[in-house]
Design an enzyme around this catalytic site. Structure first.
Site, PDB file in Angstrom:
ATOM      1  N   HIS A 196      -2.335   0.658   3.883  1.00 27.48           N
ATOM      2  CA  HIS A 196      -1.944   1.706   2.938  1.00 27.48           C
ATOM      3  C   HIS A 196      -0.896   1.184   1.950  1.00 27.48           C
ATOM      4  O   HIS A 196      -1.049   1.323   0.727  1.00 27.48           O
ATOM      5  CB  HIS A 196      -1.399   2.901   3.712  1.00 27.48           C
ATOM      6  CG  HIS A 196      -1.023   4.065   2.856  1.00 27.48           C
ATOM      7  ND1 HIS A 196      -1.841   5.158   2.702  1.00 27.48           N
ATOM      8  CD2 HIS A 196       0.082   4.317   2.094  1.00 27.48           C
ATOM      9  CE1 HIS A 196      -1.260   6.026   1.886  1.00 27.48           C
ATOM     10  NE2 HIS A 196      -0.087   5.535   1.509  1.00 27.48           N
ATOM     11  N   GLU A 197       0.159   0.581   2.466  1.00 26.03           N
ATOM     12  CA  GLU A 197       1.226   0.105   1.588  1.00 26.03           C
ATOM     13  C   GLU A 197       0.748  -1.022   0.684  1.00 26.03           C
ATOM     14  O   GLU A 197       1.171  -1.120  -0.477  1.00 26.03           O
ATOM     15  CB  GLU A 197       2.434  -0.354   2.423  1.00 26.03           C
ATOM     16  CG  GLU A 197       3.051   0.720   3.300  1.00 26.03           C
ATOM     17  CD  GLU A 197       3.483   1.961   2.534  1.00 26.03           C
ATOM     18  OE1 GLU A 197       3.747   1.862   1.321  1.00 26.03           O
ATOM     19  OE2 GLU A 197       3.553   3.036   3.153  1.00 26.03           O
ATOM     20  N   HIS A 255      -0.815   0.323  -2.423  1.00 26.34           N
ATOM     21  CA  HIS A 255       0.172   0.560  -3.477  1.00 26.34           C
ATOM     22  C   HIS A 255       0.552  -0.752  -4.166  1.00 26.34           C
ATOM     23  O   HIS A 255       0.654  -0.825  -5.398  1.00 26.34           O
ATOM     24  CB  HIS A 255       1.436   1.191  -2.891  1.00 26.34           C
ATOM     25  CG  HIS A 255       1.294   2.628  -2.512  1.00 26.34           C
ATOM     26  ND1 HIS A 255       0.770   3.575  -3.367  1.00 26.34           N
ATOM     27  CD2 HIS A 255       1.645   3.292  -1.379  1.00 26.34           C
ATOM     28  CE1 HIS A 255       0.801   4.761  -2.771  1.00 26.34           C
ATOM     29  NE2 HIS A 255       1.310   4.614  -1.567  1.00 26.34           N
TER      30      HIS A 255
END
Length: 772
Positions: free
Chosen positions: A556-557, A560
Site C-alpha cells: 500500500h505505502e 503511494h
C-alpha cells in the site's frame, strides 16, 4: 492554499489520515481453486534486486560512503539543528521577495504570464522546508532536531497563514484568470494549478469585507483548537466495564479465562475490564454469555457529556465557517474540488453502495443468527446485536491466497522491484548515503531507476520500530517534482543585508535539481520517506519476517511512493499524491490487489524459476460485508454531521447516529452508546470519509477489468502509468478513470457516475481498514 504542506504524510489511520494540501468462525468457504500459471515471461531477479534482500535482511547499519559528509537528505547546510531554523528564516526572506514580485505582476504582461509559475514556486519554496520539518518532527531520534523542526515549522506556517488571506495575491490571480488571452496560454497542468490556488483563496474568505475575514480567521482558529480537543477525547481511555466472574464461565480462551477467574477469587470483587485491553478482546470473542459482552461494548462506546459537547461545537463551528463564505454547509464547501463535487453526489454513491452491499451483509447476518440460535437453543432466529459480531464471527487475520514460505522484508522489497520492472520499466536500487544524510542508522536509501531515464527519485526507508518515532505506517513526500529551468529567479530581486540568507535558501534548492535523459528541462526530483514499525532484524533471530498484513501495508505505502515517483509534473502543486482526497488512495489500494495474484507472488522467489502451481487457500469471509456496510454507515454519519442540519438548535449528534443506524443499518443501535466521539476521521476527513470506500470500489473494478488476466503485462502497466500516475493531480480524476477503464460515460463525473461506482463490487480479499 498556503496553509500546510502538500499531501505530506499519507499515514496509517487507526480511524486518522490528515490530508494536507498546500494546504472467521462462520460457515466460511475455503475454495480449493487451482491456481495454475506457467511462469515463462518473468524478468529474473537482477543483481540490484538481490541486493535489496541483503540490504534489509542483514542486521547492519546504513550503507554509507566513508568519504562523503553532508547534511540531511544531502543538503550540505543541514548538519546541525540550528541550520534548520536558519533555513526557515532564509526561506521567509526569499518567499517575501517572490511575494512582492507577484504583487507587482500587473505592471507587466510578461509578469502576468508568470503568475501561476511564481505562485507554484512560492508554494514549493515554503513546502520544501515545511515537509522536511514535518518528517524530522516525526522521525528524528534527537530531541534538539525535533525542537528545531518544530520552530521551523511554526515560523513558516505563520508566514503561510498570512499568504492564505492575502488580498493582493488573490487580486493578481483573479486578473490572470479573468484574461482569456492569458488563460489560453496555460497548459492543462498550469490551469489546474491556477484553479487550485483560486479555490483555496475563495475558501479563505478572501473576497469578503475585512470584518468578515477577521471572523473567518477566528473561526478557523477555533476549529483547530476544537479539533485537538476532539482528538484528545477520541483517544482517551474509556471507563472499565464491571464484569461478574460468574458471567465468564465457559470461556473459549481457557488461558486468560482461568487467569481472570483467579483474579476475581483473589480480590473478591467484580472484574474491571478496560475497553481495548486484551481481556476485553478476549471477552468479546470468547464469552458464551451475552451480558459480559454487552457490558464491554457499552463501556467501549461510552462518552462523557464534555466529549459530545466538543464534537458538536466543532461541527457547528465548521458549519458557521461555511455559511460565512456563502456555502450551505461544510460538506458543500469541502467537496467543491473533490471527485464527488457535491453532498448529493456523495449520497448517490453511498445509497448505491448500500443497495449493492446490503444483500450480502444480510446473508452474513442470517448465518450469524443461525449460529446464535443453535448456541442458545431458541425456537426462532434471534436478533444479532452489536456485541455478537466478534463472538459468532471472530475476525481472521489476513492471509495470502496461496501457501507461501516466510517472507522477509528484503524478499518483499525484491518482489516489489521486480513487479515495478514488469509494469513500468522501473526498479529499486540500494544506494550509499553520505555521513549525516540520514537521521538514524536504520534508514536505508533507495534509488528509483527508470530503464530509459535513469534515477527519477529517491525513497528513504525507515522501517523498524523504535522509541520516539511516530507509530504506524506513513508515506511522507519530503520533496515534490517541479520544473526549475524556467524559474527566472534572478528577477525575484534582493534585499540589502540579506544576501547570505538568500544564498542559503538558493543553495538548499539547488541540490534538488537534475536533468533527465529524453526529457526537456531541468526538474527537481521527488524524494519520499516510508515510515513503518516492523520488528528489527538481529544476528540471533535473523531477518525480519513480515506478517501478511504487514506485506499488504508495504505494498500500500509503495503504491503511494510510486505515484510520487511517476507523477513528475512541471508544477509541484499537482505532483504525485497531491491530488483530490477522494482519489489519492486509489493507486495504493490497487497495489494491494496485486497480492491476490499467484504470478505476482512468484516474484518473491529469488531464482524466478519456479512454476506457480498451488491449491489456493482463498478465504471468502462473509463478515467482510458486515464490516463494509458498517463503514458505509459511518460515511453516512459523516455526511449528516457536516450537513446544514448541525445549525439546527435541536441538533443532537447521538440522536443522529441512532437515526442512521435504525433507518439504514442492519444491526440495531444500542441505546446509551455514542461512538461518534471516537470517530477520529470526523476531524481529519470531515465530509470526505466516503473517500476510502470510493477508491476501494474503483481499485476493485480496475483490478478485475484491467490487470487480473495478466498483472505483469507491460502494456497494461504502461497504460496505468500514462493514463493515471504520470498526471499526479494535474488532470481530472474522472477523465483518468474513464480512459483507464474505457468507459467514456464516467468522464463527466456526474451524479450517475457516482451511482455507477456505488454499484461496483468492493473486493473482499484486500483492503484491511486502517492502512493509509
Amino acid at each position: 492554499m498556503f496553509a500546510n504542506s502538500a499531501r505530506n504524510a499519507l499515514k496509517k489511520r487507526p480511524q486518522n489520515l490528515q490530508p494536507f494540501r498546500f494546504q472467521g468462525c462462520l460457515f466460511s468457504k475455503r475454495a480449493n481453486r487451482p491456481l495454475t500459471t506457467k511462469v515463462q515471461h518473468l524478468i529474473y531477479a537482477s543483481v540490484d534486486d538481490k541486493a535489496l534482500v541483503t540490504l534489509f535482511d542483514q542486521p547492519r547499519s546504513t550503507l554509507r560512503s566513508p568519504f562523503a559528509t553532508t547534511g540531511l537528505f544531502g543538503h550540505p547546510s543541514l548538519t546541525h539543528p540550528r541550520a534548520l531554523i536558519s533555513l526557515a528564516d532564509a526561506t521567509v526572506v526569499r518567499a517575501q521577495l517572490l511575494t512582492d514580485r507577484i504583487l507587482r505582476a500587473r505592471e507587466s504582461r510578461t509578469e502576468l504570464l508568470r503568475v501561476v509559475k511564481n505562485l507554484d514556486r512560492l508554494s514549493d519554496m515554503l513546502c520544501g522546508v515545511i515537509d522536511l520539518a514535518e518528517l524530522v518532527r516525526n522521525a528524528h531520534p534527537d530531541r534538539s532536531w525535533v525542537d528545531a523542526a518544530n520552530r521551523a515549522y511554526e515560523t513558516l506556517c505563520e508566514f503561510m497563514n498570512v499568504l492564505n488571506t492575502h488580498v493582493g495575491l488573490y487580486e493578481v490571480l483573479k486578473a490572470v484568470l479573468s484574461d482569456p488571452s492569458i488563460v489560453k496560454t496555460l497548459g492543462p497542468e498550469a490551469h489546474q494549478t491556477a484553479l487550485i490556488f483560486w479555490r483555496d483563496f475563495e475558501k479563505s474568505a478572501i473576497d469578503l469585507p475585512a470584518e468578515q475575514r477577521k471572523k473567518f480567521v477566528s473561526l478557523s482558529s477555533d476549529i483547530l483548537v476544537l479539533g485537538r480537543q476532539f482528538l484528545e477525547g477520541a483517544n482517551a481511555p474509556r471507563p472499565p466495564a464491571s464484569i461478574k466472574p460468574s458471567q465468564l464461565s465457559g470461556l473459549k480462551d481457557k488461558g486468560m479465562g482461568v487467569r481472570l477467574q483467579l483474579q476475581a477469587q483473589f480480590t473478591q470483587r467484580d472484574l474491571q475490564v478496560y475497553p481495548g485491553s486484551l481481556q476485553a478482546q478476549m471477552i468479546m470473542r470468547s464469552a458464551p454469555e451475552e451480558e459480559p459482552r454487552r457490558q464491554v461494548y457499552l463501556a467501549a462506546n461510552s462518552s462523557t457529556p464534555q466529549q459530545i459537547e466538543v464534537l458538536e461545537k466543532l461541527l457547528r463551528t465548521r458549519a458557521e465557517l461555511a455559511r460565512l463564505v456563502g456555502r450551505d454547509s461544510f460538506a458543500h464547501m469541502t467537496l467543491d474540488d473533490k471527485m464527488a463535487k457535491t453532498p448529493d453526489n456523495v449520497w448517490n454513491f453511498l445509497d448505491a453502495l448500500m443497495d449493492h452491499t446490503k444483500p450480502f451483509a444480510r446473508r452474513a447476518l442470517h448465518t450469524l443468527s443461525e449460529r446464535k440460535q443453535l448456541h442458545h437453543g431458541t425456537s426462532s432466529l434471534p436478533i444479532i446485536q452489536a456485541w455478537d459480531r466478534d463472538f459468532y464471527c471472530p475476525p481472521d487475520p489476513p492471509a495470502p491466497p496461496i501457501p507461501l514460505p516466510p517472507l522477509t522484508l528484503g524478499t518483499v522489497f525484491m518482489g516489489l522491484s521486480r513487479l515495478f520492472q514488469h509494469m513500468y520499466g522501473i526498479s529499486l536500487r540500494p544506494a550509499d548515503s553520505a555521513s549525516g544524510e540520514v537521521w538514524h542508522t536504520d534508514v536505508q536509501k533507495l534509488e528509483v531507476v527508470d530503464q530509459d531515464q535513469g534515477i527519477i527519485g529517491w525513497i528513504y526507508a525507515d522501517l523498524f520500530a523504535r522509541r520516539g518515532k511516530a507509530s504506524g505506517a506513513a508515506h511522507y513526500t519530503v520533496r515534490c517534482s517541479r520544473r526549475t529551468d524556467d524559474d527566472d529567479e534572478s528577477s525575484d530581486g534582493t534585499v540589502e543585508g540579506a544576501e547570505l540568507l538568500i544564498y542559503e535558501s538558493q543553495e538548499f534548492e539547488a541540490v534538488k535539481r537534475h536533468r533527465l535523459p529524453n526529457q526537456d528541462g531541468i526538474y527537481q526530483l521527488p524524494l519520499v520517506v516510508l515510515l513503518c514499525e516492523f520488528a528489527r532484524p538481529t544476528p540471533s533471530k535473523g531477518p525480519t519476517v513480515l506478517e501478511w498484513h504487514e506485506v499488504l501495508t508495504l505494498f500500500h505505502e509503495m503504491g503511494h511512493a510510486m505515484h510520487s515517483m511517476i507523477g513528475r509534473t512541471e508544477y509541484q502543486n499537482v505532483a504525485g499524491t497531491r491530488c483530490a482526497t477522494d482519489f489519492v488512495e486509489f493507486p495504493s489500494i490497487l497495489m494491494e490487489h496485486f497480492l491476490n495474484s499467484p504470478t505476482v507472488l512468484s516474484l518473491f522467489d529469488v531464482d524466478g524459476t519456479s512454476t506457480v502451481r498451488h491449491i489456493g487457500n482463498h478465504h471468502n469471509d462473509p463478515c467482510h460485508f458486515i464490516d463494509t456496510y458498517s463503514q458505509i454507515l459511518l460515511a453516512a454519519v459523516d455526511q449528516v454531521y457536516h450537513s446544514p442540519a448541525v445549525l439546527d438548535p435541536t441538533f443532537d449528534s447521538t440522536a443522529e447516529l441512532a437515526k442512521v443506524h435504525n433507518t439504514r443499518g442492519l444491526i440495531p443501535y444500542v441505546p446509551g452508546t455514542s461512538f461518534q466521539t471516537q470517530f477520529g476521521h470526523l476531524y481529519g476527513y470531515g465530509a470526505t470519509y466516503y473517500s476510502y470506500l470510493l477508491d476501494r470500489a474503483i481499485a476493485s473494478r480496475v483490478w478485475r477489468n484491467v490487470f487480473l488476466d495478466d498483472p505483469l503485462d507491460r502494456e497494461t502497466g504502461e497504460k496505468f502509468k500514462c493514463e493515471v500516475l504520470r498526471f499526479g493531480g494535474g488532470k481530472d480524476p474522472w477523465k483518468m478513470v474513464s480512459a483507464l477503464l474505457d468507459v467514456p460515460e464516467l468522464s463527466t463525473g456526474d451524479a450517475e457516475a457516482m451511482r455507477e461506482i456505488g454499484r461496483w463490487k468492493i473486493n473482499s480479499e484486500i483492503g484491511v481498514h486502517g492502512r493509509h
